[in-house]
Design a protein around this motif. Structure first.
Motif: not given
Length: 455
Positions: A20-24, A307-310
């Protein structure tokens, strides 16, 4: 947005957060124990740092080492995942003092809602229904006997600082109370360093319904619908689905509204879950507890809500508003999650650590995901939780989701260790489960006795 976050966890949830972090566009730091040197989250993160020996108390629960790792690597925030330090207010407070953002609620709110007695009191103030029970901590068997007589049997004993099914006992008669209280208190003291108990009237059998909520620092609180987590063994969830077949439109609105009211009352920020017990015979529901973290079963909500919760957790911790408002949230289809553990169901679910010699994870088609940190050649260490994967499916309706899960479990193949895949396949294929006709008593009282008779 943060430049770099540290993930204070291991296994599939650490992998989930890293992705998730990498996608952000956010850099990641993995921590690991000496037993996890070759773990997948260590390989996937941008940086990795060892925080201690295999034992959790010396590594994944070692606050000083984890905070030192964050400082040494320049991490601006720490995501605790679930378990370990995820609901530890002392750790959240230390993060605040060191100007490191804890990706979760404030220490104050964690203290308020993490302690079950405090949480119960706050829910009464918020106008959320709670079960009859003790008004404060219960420390002696004499107190327990008196309170139990007042509220009536059956009752349930719970550790005030508890979680994960620890320090819980169901009591049907006064003769059972004293030994059950002493055992639960000892277990709570060993697990949490706090033997304080409280007592509630037991709603059993019941449906275990939980509502996913998200809040931000701008005063916005929304819900992402409910999950049915009634299939449990020893108070541990085995399979979860969303939406629940046990509730209709009116009751769904009442439960989700109560969850939002609860979160608003404590000015909740980040991801959390309000858990309720539903008495199907009366249609009444009661607040059970709040989990001030992301849940193991969050993917079923992600599938039905979109919704992506992380990612929302990371954005909210960064100071952003929620990316969606309540009126923007729509629900589609049906989702189911099965927890895959390295354990032997035929031998009282004994853990089965060891080396994975061959691995095939199910894939193909729309609406199937496997969250895992396994790979062929990986050795599952014996020191941690036995969950090694989660299979999550989404269908246009519940029947399609059930069939997709059956197909996925039939394809799932792990060699070298024993898993509960076949157990989960039998459970998801059981006529009662297929019909949605189950509650918190079903797995222990109906399914397991028949399952354990089989050769």
């Amino acid at each position: 947005m943060f430049n770099k976050i540290l993930i204070a966890n291991r296994g599939e949830i650490a992998v989930r957060i890293i992705r998730a972090a990498r996608e952000l566009g956010v850099g990641t730091v993995a921590i690991y124990s000496t037993a996890d040197r070759d773990a997948l989250h260590v390989h996937l993160a941008d940086e990795a740092i060892c925080v201690g020996p295999a034992r959790s108390t010396e590594s994944y629960l070692n606050m000083n080492n984890i905070l030192s790792a964050a400082v040494a690597t320049g991490a601006q925030a720490i995501h605790p995942g679930f378990g370990f330090l995820s609901e530890n207010s002392k750790f959240a407070r230390l993060c605040e003092e060191m100007n490191i953002k804890f990706i979760g609620p404030s220490a104050k709110v964690m203290d308020m809602m993490g302690d079950k007695i405090n949480a119960r009191s706050e829910m009464i103030k918020a106008g959320v229904p709670v079960t009859p029970g003790s008004e404060g901590e219960v420390h002696t068997t004499d107190e327990a006997v008196k309170i139990a007589e007042e509220i009536g049997y059956p009752i349930i004993l719970k550790a005030s600082a508890g979680g994960g099914g620890k320090g819980i006992r169901k009591v049907n008669t006064v003769e059972e109370l004293v030994p059950a209280f002493e055992a639960a208190q000892a277990e709570a003291q060993a697990a949490f360093g706090n033997g304080a108990m409280f007592i509630e009237r037991m709603i059993f059998p019941a449906r275990h319904i939980e509502v996913q909520i998200l809040g931000d620092s701008h005063g916005n609180v929304i819900h992402l619908g409910e999950r049915d987590c009634s299939l449990q063994r020893n108070n541990q969830k085995v399979l979860e689905e969303s939406p629940s077949v046990a509730i209709g439109h009116t009751l769904r609105n009442e439960i989700t509204s109560a969850a939002v009211k609860a979160a608003q009352h404590v000015s909740y920020e980040n991801a959390g879950t309000i858990e309720f017990l539903l008495d199907e015979s009366s249609g009444k529901f009661y607040f059970m507890e709040m989990n001030t973290r992301v849940q193991v079963e969050h993917p079923v909500t992600e599938f039905v809500s979109g919704v992506d919760i992380v990612k929302e957790q990371i954005r909210v911790a960064n100071g952003n508003e929620l990316s969606v408002k309540q009126e923007d949230v729509t629900f589609s289809g049906h989702a189911i999650e099965c927890r895959i553990n390295a354990e032997n169901p035929k031998f009282n679910f004994a853990p089965s650590p060891g080396k994975i010699t061959n691995l095939f994870l199910p894939g193909g088609g729309v609406g199937l995901r496997v969250d895992s940190a396994m790979y062929s050649g990986y050795t599952i260490p014996p020191y941690y939780d036995s969950m090694i994967a989660k299979v999550i499916v989404h269908g246009e309706n519940r029947f399609e989701a059930l069939m997709k899960m059956q197909r996925a479990l039939l394809e799932f193949d792990v060699e070298g260790v024993t898993t509960n895949v076949d157990f989960q396949l039998e459970l998801i294929s059981d006529p009662h489960v297929v019909a949605g006709d189950y509650d918190t008593s079903f797995l222990g009282n109906v399914f397991l006795p028949e399952y354990q008779k089989e050769d």
